[in-house]
Scaffold this motif. Sequence first.
Motif, mmCIF file in Angstrom:
data_model
loop_
_atom_site.group_PDB
_atom_site.id
_atom_site.type_symbol
_atom_site.label_atom_id
_atom_site.label_comp_id
_atom_site.label_asym_id
_atom_site.label_seq_id
_atom_site.Cartn_x
_atom_site.Cartn_y
_atom_site.Cartn_z
ATOM 1 N N SER A 84 9.774 -3.241 8.120
ATOM 2 C CA SER A 84 9.246 -4.560 8.944
ATOM 3 C C SER A 84 9.745 -5.703 8.127
ATOM 4 O O SER A 84 10.308 -5.717 6.913
ATOM 5 C CB SER A 84 7.842 -4.457 8.516
ATOM 6 O OG SER A 84 7.364 -4.809 7.061
ATOM 7 N N LEU A 85 9.810 -6.722 8.977
ATOM 8 C CA LEU A 85 10.408 -7.869 8.487
ATOM 9 C C LEU A 85 9.636 -8.426 7.155
ATOM 10 O O LEU A 85 10.172 -8.931 6.140
ATOM 11 C CB LEU A 85 10.022 -9.019 9.576
ATOM 12 C CG LEU A 85 10.834 -10.289 9.275
ATOM 13 C CD1 LEU A 85 12.226 -10.236 8.971
ATOM 14 C CD2 LEU A 85 10.498 -11.272 10.510
ATOM 15 N N LYS A 86 8.233 -8.403 6.971
ATOM 16 C CA LYS A 86 7.670 -8.698 5.879
ATOM 17 C C LYS A 86 8.189 -7.887 4.614
ATOM 18 O O LYS A 86 8.382 -8.566 3.591
ATOM 19 C CB LYS A 86 6.188 -8.375 6.007
ATOM 20 C CG LYS A 86 5.395 -8.855 4.946
ATOM 21 C CD LYS A 86 3.890 -8.864 5.367
ATOM 22 C CE LYS A 86 3.014 -9.547 4.295
ATOM 23 N NZ LYS A 86 1.526 -9.262 4.527
ATOM 24 N N LEU A 142 1.582 -0.230 1.967
ATOM 25 C CA LEU A 142 0.734 0.082 0.694
ATOM 26 C C LEU A 142 1.550 -0.867 -0.280
ATOM 27 O O LEU A 142 0.787 -1.281 -1.177
ATOM 28 C CB LEU A 142 0.632 1.606 0.389
ATOM 29 C CG LEU A 142 -0.186 2.528 1.367
ATOM 30 C CD1 LEU A 142 -0.071 3.858 1.090
ATOM 31 C CD2 LEU A 142 -1.693 1.869 0.885
ATOM 32 N N LEU A 143 2.780 -0.662 -0.295
ATOM 33 C CA LEU A 143 3.647 -1.366 -1.250
ATOM 34 C C LEU A 143 3.228 -2.972 -1.217
ATOM 35 O O LEU A 143 3.163 -3.641 -2.370
ATOM 36 C CB LEU A 143 5.244 -1.306 -1.123
ATOM 37 C CG LEU A 143 5.564 0.139 -1.578
ATOM 38 C CD1 LEU A 143 6.941 0.481 -0.988
ATOM 39 C CD2 LEU A 143 5.436 0.456 -3.139
ATOM 40 N N LEU A 144 3.417 -3.341 -0.226
ATOM 41 C CA LEU A 144 3.133 -4.870 -0.031
ATOM 42 C C LEU A 144 1.716 -5.214 -0.500
ATOM 43 O O LEU A 144 1.555 -6.398 -0.820
ATOM 44 C CB LEU A 144 3.339 -5.358 1.599
ATOM 45 C CG LEU A 144 4.725 -5.365 2.250
ATOM 46 C CD1 LEU A 144 4.922 -5.232 3.563
ATOM 47 C CD2 LEU A 144 5.556 -6.538 1.414
ATOM 48 N N ALA A 162 1.745 -5.368 -4.016
ATOM 49 C CA ALA A 162 2.474 -6.579 -4.737
ATOM 50 C C ALA A 162 1.962 -7.837 -4.497
ATOM 51 O O ALA A 162 2.634 -8.780 -4.687
ATOM 52 C CB ALA A 162 3.939 -6.351 -4.250
ATOM 53 N N ALA A 163 0.809 -7.883 -3.620
ATOM 54 C CA ALA A 163 0.186 -9.123 -3.202
ATOM 55 C C ALA A 163 0.169 -10.128 -4.486
ATOM 56 O O ALA A 163 -0.386 -9.686 -5.327
ATOM 57 C CB ALA A 163 -1.037 -8.705 -2.228
ATOM 58 N N GLY A 164 0.477 -11.140 -4.093
ATOM 59 C CA GLY A 164 0.423 -12.068 -5.173
ATOM 60 C C GLY A 164 1.282 -12.026 -6.506
ATOM 61 O O GLY A 164 1.578 -13.085 -7.283
ATOM 62 N N GLU A 165 2.258 -11.127 -6.520
ATOM 63 C CA GLU A 165 3.354 -11.069 -7.379
ATOM 64 C C GLU A 165 4.690 -10.978 -6.466
ATOM 65 O O GLU A 165 5.276 -9.940 -6.369
ATOM 66 C CB GLU A 165 3.277 -9.655 -8.140
ATOM 67 C CG GLU A 165 1.834 -9.791 -9.169
ATOM 68 C CD GLU A 165 2.173 -8.353 -9.868
ATOM 69 O OE1 GLU A 165 2.848 -8.175 -10.698
ATOM 70 O OE2 GLU A 165 0.993 -7.706 -9.806
ATOM 71 N N ARG A 166 4.975 -12.158 -6.302
ATOM 72 C CA ARG A 166 6.267 -12.605 -5.467
ATOM 73 C C ARG A 166 7.376 -11.695 -5.436
ATOM 74 O O ARG A 166 7.945 -11.210 -4.637
ATOM 75 C CB ARG A 166 6.747 -14.153 -5.602
ATOM 76 C CG ARG A 166 7.672 -14.519 -4.504
ATOM 77 C CD ARG A 166 7.641 -15.960 -4.495
ATOM 78 N NE ARG A 166 8.757 -16.545 -3.861
ATOM 79 C CZ ARG A 166 9.881 -16.667 -4.494
ATOM 80 N NH1 ARG A 166 10.084 -17.163 -5.656
ATOM 81 N NH2 ARG A 166 10.860 -17.062 -3.615
#
Length: 135
Positions: free
Chosen positions: A34-36, A5-7, A10-14
């Motif tokens: 997770s590695l990501k 959910l956090l990823l 944050a998608a698009g905001e590095r």
Amino acid sequence: FVEDLLLQKAAGERDLLRADVLKVGHHGSETGSSLKFIRAVQPSVIVIMSGRKRYSGTFLPDQAVLDRYGRENPRLVVLRTDEDDARQRRDTTNDQDGDDVYMYTDGESLRVFKAVSVSGRRVWRRVTSIQKDAP
């Protein structure tokens, strides 16, 4: 689940999830970190709250999780609340041994301390300091 959910948010905001300190979820079990997510946060210090108890045949934190963090940042500072528990014959029923962590920031720097036992007394030792980069 939470990391996903956090990823997504944050998608698009590095740098949105970037943090110097991360409290590792799920006591360092294989179901988190997770590695990501690790790559998005890029922590310099991780804190793993765990005690000496087997979960599905393994003790937490899971070694694979520790290795994953270590491969991403070889200079990573790892603070664990289960250190020396096996040697001290501690488990989750008697694990109040003072594996405490203390952090202090003035907005420009972060100082990280860990409690250690010296001759039966609890003493705070500085583990690391992080200085904010100049703009």
